[in-house]
Design a protein around this motif. Structure first.
Motif, PDB file in Angstrom:
ATOM      1  N   ARG A   1       0.839  -1.195   0.000  1.00 57.78           N
ATOM      2  CA  ARG A   1       0.000   0.000   0.000  1.00 57.78           C
ATOM      3  C   ARG A   1       0.874   1.245   0.000  1.00 57.78           C
ATOM      4  O   ARG A   1       2.069   1.179   0.321  1.00 57.78           O
ATOM      5  N   PRO A   2       0.286   2.395  -0.344  1.00 51.82           N
ATOM      6  CA  PRO A   2       1.053   3.645  -0.269  1.00 51.82           C
ATOM      7  C   PRO A   2       1.501   3.925   1.164  1.00 51.82           C
ATOM      8  O   PRO A   2       0.759   3.669   2.122  1.00 51.82           O
ATOM      9  N   ALA A   3       2.694   4.421   1.290  1.00 55.10           N
ATOM     10  CA  ALA A   3       3.219   4.813   2.603  1.00 55.10           C
ATOM     11  C   ALA A   3       2.454   6.017   3.120  1.00 55.10           C
ATOM     12  O   ALA A   3       1.996   6.865   2.352  1.00 55.10           O
ATOM     13  N   THR A   4       2.340   6.080   4.437  1.00 57.15           N
ATOM     14  CA  THR A   4       1.731   7.236   5.098  1.00 57.15           C
ATOM     15  C   THR A   4       2.731   7.789   6.111  1.00 57.15           C
ATOM     16  O   THR A   4       3.725   7.128   6.444  1.00 57.15           O
ATOM     17  N   ALA A   5       2.436   8.948   6.627  1.00 61.32           N
ATOM     18  CA  ALA A   5       3.307   9.551   7.641  1.00 61.32           C
ATOM     19  C   ALA A   5       3.456   8.625   8.853  1.00 61.32           C
ATOM     20  O   ALA A   5       4.521   8.576   9.470  1.00 61.32           O
ATOM     21  N   ALA A   6       2.424   7.854   9.155  1.00 57.51           N
ATOM     22  CA  ALA A   6       2.477   6.942  10.303  1.00 57.51           C
ATOM     23  C   ALA A   6       3.480   5.798  10.104  1.00 57.51           C
ATOM     24  O   ALA A   6       3.910   5.175  11.069  1.00 57.51           O
ATOM     25  N   ASP A   7       3.869   5.527   8.863  1.00 59.76           N
ATOM     26  CA  ASP A   7       4.818   4.449   8.559  1.00 59.76           C
ATOM     27  C   ASP A   7       6.275   4.887   8.649  1.00 59.76           C
ATOM     28  O   ASP A   7       7.180   4.047   8.655  1.00 59.76           O
ATOM     29  N   LEU A   8       6.517   6.173   8.688  1.00 63.38           N
ATOM     30  CA  LEU A   8       7.872   6.674   8.466  1.00 63.38           C
ATOM     31  C   LEU A   8       8.861   6.322   9.571  1.00 63.38           C
ATOM     32  O   LEU A   8      10.050   6.158   9.290  1.00 63.38           O
ATOM     33  N   ALA A   9       8.418   6.153  10.789  1.00 66.93           N
ATOM     34  CA  ALA A   9       9.349   5.742  11.855  1.00 66.93           C
ATOM     35  C   ALA A   9       9.879   4.338  11.560  1.00 66.93           C
ATOM     36  O   ALA A   9      11.076   4.068  11.728  1.00 66.93           O
ATOM     37  N   GLU A  10       9.009   3.448  11.098  1.00 63.13           N
ATOM     38  CA  GLU A  10       9.455   2.093  10.759  1.00 63.13           C
ATOM     39  C   GLU A  10      10.330   2.102   9.505  1.00 63.13           C
ATOM     40  O   GLU A  10      11.325   1.371   9.437  1.00 63.13           O
ATOM     41  N   VAL A  11       9.974   2.916   8.525  1.00 60.13           N
ATOM     42  CA  VAL A  11      10.804   3.069   7.328  1.00 60.13           C
ATOM     43  C   VAL A  11      12.195   3.548   7.736  1.00 60.13           C
ATOM     44  O   VAL A  11      13.213   2.992   7.300  1.00 60.13           O
ATOM     45  N   ALA A  12      12.247   4.560   8.579  1.00 60.54           N
ATOM     46  CA  ALA A  12      13.535   5.111   9.032  1.00 60.54           C
ATOM     47  C   ALA A  12      14.358   4.062   9.773  1.00 60.54           C
ATOM     48  O   ALA A  12      15.582   3.984   9.589  1.00 60.54           O
ATOM     49  N   ALA A  13      13.722   3.237  10.586  1.00 59.61           N
ATOM     50  CA  ALA A  13      14.445   2.196  11.331  1.00 59.61           C
ATOM     51  C   ALA A  13      15.018   1.141  10.391  1.00 59.61           C
ATOM     52  O   ALA A  13      16.148   0.673  10.583  1.00 59.61           O
ATOM     53  N   ILE A  14      14.261   0.759   9.376  1.00 64.77           N
ATOM     54  CA  ILE A  14      14.764  -0.211   8.390  1.00 64.77           C
ATOM     55  C   ILE A  14      15.991   0.361   7.703  1.00 64.77           C
ATOM     56  O   ILE A  14      17.035  -0.295   7.604  1.00 64.77           O
ATOM     57  N   TYR A  15      15.883   1.587   7.228  1.00 66.70           N
ATOM     58  CA  TYR A  15      16.997   2.203   6.509  1.00 66.70           C
ATOM     59  C   TYR A  15      18.210   2.369   7.431  1.00 66.70           C
ATOM     60  O   TYR A  15      19.348   2.102   7.030  1.00 66.70           O
ATOM     61  N   ALA A  16      17.977   2.792   8.656  1.00 63.00           N
ATOM     62  CA  ALA A  16      19.078   2.988   9.612  1.00 63.00           C
ATOM     63  C   ALA A  16      19.858   1.698   9.827  1.00 63.00           C
ATOM     64  O   ALA A  16      21.088   1.728   9.979  1.00 63.00           O
ATOM     65  N   HIS A  17      19.170   0.581   9.834  1.00 56.40           N
ATOM     66  CA  HIS A  17      19.845  -0.719   9.962  1.00 56.40           C
ATOM     67  C   HIS A  17      20.867  -0.900   8.850  1.00 56.40           C
ATOM     68  O   HIS A  17      22.016  -1.279   9.106  1.00 56.40           O
TER      69      HIS A  17
END
Length: 165
Positions: free
Chosen positions: A4-20
């Motif tokens: 599904r399209p990303a929402t602002a509520a998803d961005l903390a998890e997106v950021a954590a994945i990328y940070a890894h």
């Protein structure tokens, strides 16, 4: 799993994945994980351009994400994008990357994209290259030793898909 399209509520998890991946690998050449404001701006920018930013939602958790951003900043590149796909640790090898790329490409075509470029860090692991080949991407070149991270020089493989058929 739902793509599904990303929402602002998803961005903390997106950021954590990328940070890894920033901290543990050479698949991104970032050396410092971006702050939350970066991801908020990225989502706004892509939405404003009509480009897709998708998440793989597995039981309410972001298990991976994919987006298409303009290949280069100059205006003449506006119909060419670079795809980015990242999966949460422990979520690889389960078909999530295939599902994300399979949804990303038609959305790119609908947005008027003509060319999709994949820039793949050469880690010796062929998963990303194989995934892109399975969708019709073709080799477009190799840049040798263009990145230095985690104590080693890293090549990048360029692959390209023409969406004009």
């Amino acid at each position: 799993m739902t793509i599904r399209p990303a929402t602002a509520a998803d961005l903390a998890e997106v950021a954590a994945i990328y940070a890894h991946y920033v901290a543990t690998s050479v698949i991104t050449f970032d050396e410092v994980a971006p702050e939350a404001a970066f991801w908020e701006e990225r989502l706004r920018e892509l939405d404003g351009r009509g480009l897709p930013f998708l998440v793989a939602d597995v039981e309410g958790e972001v298990a991976g994400y994919a987006y298409a951003s303009q290949w280069r900043p100059k205006p003449a590149y506006r119909h060419s994008v670079e795809d980015s796909i990242y999966l949460a640790p422990g979520r690889t090898g389960k078909g999530l990357g295939r599902a994300l790329l399979g949804e990303l490409l038609p959305r790119c075509a609908k947005a008027g994209v003509r060319q999709v470029v994949a820039v793949i860090a050469d880690t010796g692991e062929q998963g990303s290259s194989a995934l892109h080949r399975s969708f019709g991407f073709e080799p477009a070149g190799r840049l040798k030793g263009v990145g230095f991270k985690l104590g080693r020089w890293v090549d990048t493989e360029l692959m390209q898909l023409d969406l004009t058929g």
